[in-house]
Design an enzyme around this catalytic site. Structure first.
Site, mmCIF file in Angstrom:
data_model
loop_
_atom_site.group_PDB
_atom_site.id
_atom_site.type_symbol
_atom_site.label_atom_id
_atom_site.label_comp_id
_atom_site.label_asym_id
_atom_site.label_seq_id
_atom_site.Cartn_x
_atom_site.Cartn_y
_atom_site.Cartn_z
ATOM 1 N N HIS A 90 18.165 -60.149 -6.921
ATOM 2 C CA HIS A 90 18.465 -61.107 -7.989
ATOM 3 C C HIS A 90 17.446 -61.085 -9.124
ATOM 4 C CE1 HIS A 90 21.674 -62.645 -5.479
ATOM 5 N NE2 HIS A 90 20.825 -62.583 -4.488
ATOM 6 N N GLU A 119 30.357 -70.988 -2.004
ATOM 7 C CA GLU A 119 31.176 -70.381 -3.051
ATOM 8 C C GLU A 119 31.882 -69.173 -2.469
ATOM 9 O OE1 GLU A 119 28.895 -71.013 -7.304
ATOM 10 O OE2 GLU A 119 29.005 -69.009 -6.447
ATOM 11 N N ARG A 154 17.402 -71.820 -21.821
ATOM 12 C CA ARG A 154 16.163 -71.270 -22.380
ATOM 13 C C ARG A 154 16.475 -69.956 -23.066
ATOM 14 N NH1 ARG A 154 16.047 -69.467 -16.865
ATOM 15 N NH2 ARG A 154 16.433 -67.239 -16.933
ATOM 16 N N LYS A 184 22.969 -77.258 -10.119
ATOM 17 C CA LYS A 184 24.069 -76.290 -10.164
ATOM 18 C C LYS A 184 25.437 -76.929 -9.903
ATOM 19 C CE LYS A 184 20.841 -73.210 -10.647
ATOM 20 N NZ LYS A 184 20.385 -73.006 -12.019
#
Lengths: 168, 520
Positions: free
Chosen positions: B252, B217, B309, B127
């Site tokens: 999530h 973040e 993907r 990431k």
């Protein structure tokens, strides 16, 4: 017919009486008319004041699962008397596979009259052949399998319509 | 890169090994069949009779039920590819789909991996590296920073961490660099809580992903999850196929997705689309991919991550753009150019996807196992079902509880919602508990219908949901009683094998019953 269910932790006693496509139900002593016919694949069509509705019913052990408009309802059969009754009907006109196996030979044809105890089908299971016999006298209505077919436990094999004398 | 394959020329694919199971394996097999391409399914021992094995030209059992011993066994899968003379591998999503080592092994074995290059998978899987690449390409990223290394006891240097966090500002998120799916993630509201959160996230990340690197973040309050479908080919073309809004998530895990996003405007789509294409071009992306963004309430968007993907929710894009993404994946993998230019891609109407999970929303979303005794899939105009199961199938504990996807297309968002509700009301699944009623409740929620979505929607609007089955309890009881009467009259199986009574007696059983009633 008298049925007992357990729904939402409450026991309910129901009397069921067929009357053509209509049903006369007595739920906990209260008359409930119902217009319902079975459709394919476990579905039932019911006429209600909101119009026709389609519900699905499945059997899982002593549970009856009912799907209605996205919601699933569960009824329990708590009554051992009921279980006995169900047990008796299992020995009824229709033949199902008691264990997985291979159909060696179907010995009857649709429309054929059979006597109680007459061999209808030979099933091979765990390398042993078993002769399956008609539980009651009747007429072969449907044959669900053919020679050589592999069946699972509970698969329908042959449906009989009982001789009129035996019909409830 | 050492490879003997010609990469610049077209090379037709003749047989695809589908390295997956369930609905996505079915989806890929169907696309191959339409193209006249042969298919090889692989399966675990418990999936021997699964739908995907029946639709493929051939299927090979590759190991026991546990994914680590079957669907994740790259070596076995490559062996099967060789034995069956497959020349390409489609990984679907999950399992080996974003495993760079597997993609590389395919290439080394002379197989076409239907997806991006192993290098891109690697870059985007990390990431922080992905963030850096995107920043360089001019794609907006959430302000954030890498954290200083913890010591051998897992303790972070307090002062250094506090300094870095103060610079980014609170509230902030601590995230696993190598993670996904919500693991190794912590929300921190104030400086006092930050150290414990970092240590916890690092521990969780280490356990889940084998790497405890974490970064921070800035926390975006009530964001929408808006992602862009991108596509690239070997000829330097990169396009986007508009967005999907996936804000309806539980921990999530996406549950309902739609396209277009209710928040989208032509100007915003232009800007976000351009950023997504820039992201694809930055890594010379080949095949289907997704660029995920957070979209703030103020209309600012930030790069979240890139999924290398095909996504679960690809049908909504197919429905509104009138494309076939899996077919295009295969064509692009053969070396052909993209079939569309950017200015040819438009959306029409509105599409919604509902994920059917075999889980119990009233009981902590516990996976529900068992046999599917009754299955009635909805049908009709604008109704698409991507299912991995059929009536009589077993839902086992080993795999993802998502058993099917229901995707609807309508003239506008309201039409699509109406269609979804009606379809779900006839999506009868009995034998395992599903989230069908929960999905209906979401679709009928006033806030959902207003389109004012954010990723906290489910937690806020439906914190503890309960079925409203009392509404039809009397009707269900009456029909249950009548059905039981009919069953006993018919002499069906007394217990515990309703699969037989529900399936095997159809259609003759019901005709028989009908007649019986006539006789009274």
């Amino acid at each position: 017919m008298h049925l007992n269910f357990r729904a939402d932790d409450e026991d309910v006693a129901i009397e069921v009486q067929p009357d053509g496509c209509d049903w006369r139900l007595k739920i906990d002593g209260q008359e409930v008319p119902l217009e319902a016919v079975p459709d394919r694949n476990g579905a039932w069509l019911v006429e209600t004041h909101q119009g026709r509705r389609r519900l699905w019913v499945a059997v899982r052990g002593d549970e009856r699962l009912i799907f209605c408009d996205g919601k699933v309802h569960t009824l329990l059969l708590p009554d051992p008397e009921h279980a006995d009754e169900a047990e008796q009907t299992q020995g009824g006109p229709n033949m199902v596979a008691d264990m997985p196996g291979k159909v060696v030979q179907v010995q009857v044809a649709v429309g054929q009259a059979v006597a109680a105890g007459e061999v209808m089908l030979i099933l091979e299971s765990m390398k042993m052949e078993t002769e399956l016999v008609a539980a009651v006298a009747g007429t072969v209505e449907t044959i669900h399998v053919q020679d050589g077919q592999i069946v699972s436990q509970g698969d329908a094999l042959v449906d009989l319509s009982e001789s009129p004398a035996a019909t409830a | 890169m050492s490879t003997d394959l010609p990469t610049e020329t077209e090379r037709p694919i003749s047989r695809v090994l589908v390295a997956n199971r369930g609905e996505i394996a079915v989806r890929v097999i169907r696309a191959c069949r339409e193209l006249g391409i042969g298919t090889v399914a692989v399966c675990s021992e418990v999936d021997r009779d699964a739908l995907h094995t029946r639709l493929a030209d051939q299927s090979v059992v590759i190991g026991p039920a546990a994914p680590g011993e079957s669907y994740l066994r790259a070596d076995r899968i490559l062996e099967v590819a060789r034995e069956t003379d497959a020349d390409a591998v489609h990984p679907g999503y999950g399992f080996l789909a974003e495993n760079a080592a597997f993609a590389r092994a395919c290439r080394q074995a002379g197989l076409v991996f239907i997806g991006p290059s192993p290098e891109v998978i690697e870059q985007m899987g990390e990431k922080t590296a992905a963030r850096a690449i995107m920043e360089k390409a001019g794609v907006p990223v959430v302000p954030g920073a890498l954290l200083p290394e913890p010591n051998s006891d897992g303790q972070f240097p307090a002062e250094a961490v506090q300094a870095v966090c103060a610079e980014v500002g609170y509230p902030l998120m601590v995230k696993a660099a190598f993670g996904g799916g919500g693991k190794g993630m912590r929300l921190v509201e104030s400086p006092e809580a930050v150290l414990a959160a970092c240590e916890g996230a690092a521990r969780e990340a280490l356990g889940a992903f084998g790497n405890g690197t974490v970064y921070i973040e800035k926390f975006i309050a009530r964001p929408r999850h808006v992602e862009f479908q991108i596509f690239g080919d070997r000829h330097g073309n990169h396009v986007h196929l508009c967005e999907r809004e996936c804000s309806i998530q539980r921990r999530h895990q996406k549950i309902i997705e739609e396209s277009p996003s209710p928040a989208m405007t032509p100007q915003l789509r232009e800007r976000m689309g351009a950023a997504a294409v820039a992201a694809a071009a930055a890594v010379d992306y080949e095949g289907a991919g997704t660029v995920e963004f957070l979209l703030s309430q103020e209309g600012e968007f930030y790069f979240l991550e890139m999924n290398t993907r095909l996504q679960v929710e690809h049908p909504v894009t197919e429905l509104v753009t009138g494309t076939d993404l899996v077919r295009t994946q295969i064509r692009v993998a053969e070396g052909r150019p993209l079939p569309w230019r950017q200015d040819e891609i438009r959306t029409r109407g509105h599409a919604i996807e509902c994920r059917l999970y075999a889980e119990d929303p009233e009981n902590g979303f516990m996976p529900s196992l068992g046999t599917i005794l009754v299955l009635n899939e909805p049908a009709g105009p604008g109704v698409r079902v991507d299912s991995g199961v059929r009536q009589g199938d077993e839902v086992s504990m080993y795999y993802d509880p998502m058993i099917a996807k229901l995707s609807l297309h309508g003239d506008d968002r309201h039409a699509a919602i109406d269609r979804a509700v009606a379809a779900l009301k006839s999506y009868a699944v009995l034998g395992v508990t599903t989230n069908v009623e929960y999905l209906i409740a979401i679709l009928q929620n006033a806030v959902f219908q207003s389109g004012e979505l954010h990723t906290g929607f489910l937690a806020e609007e439906m914190p503890s949901w309960h079925s409203e089955r009392e509404a039809d309890a009397d009707l269900a009881l009456a029909v249950g009683a009548v059905a039981e009467y009919a069953r006993l009259q018919r002499g069906g199986p007394a217990s515990n094998d309703a699969a037989a009574s529900a399936e095997k007696h159809t259609p003759w059983g019901s005709l028989g019953r009908f007649r019986l009633y006539g006789l009274g």
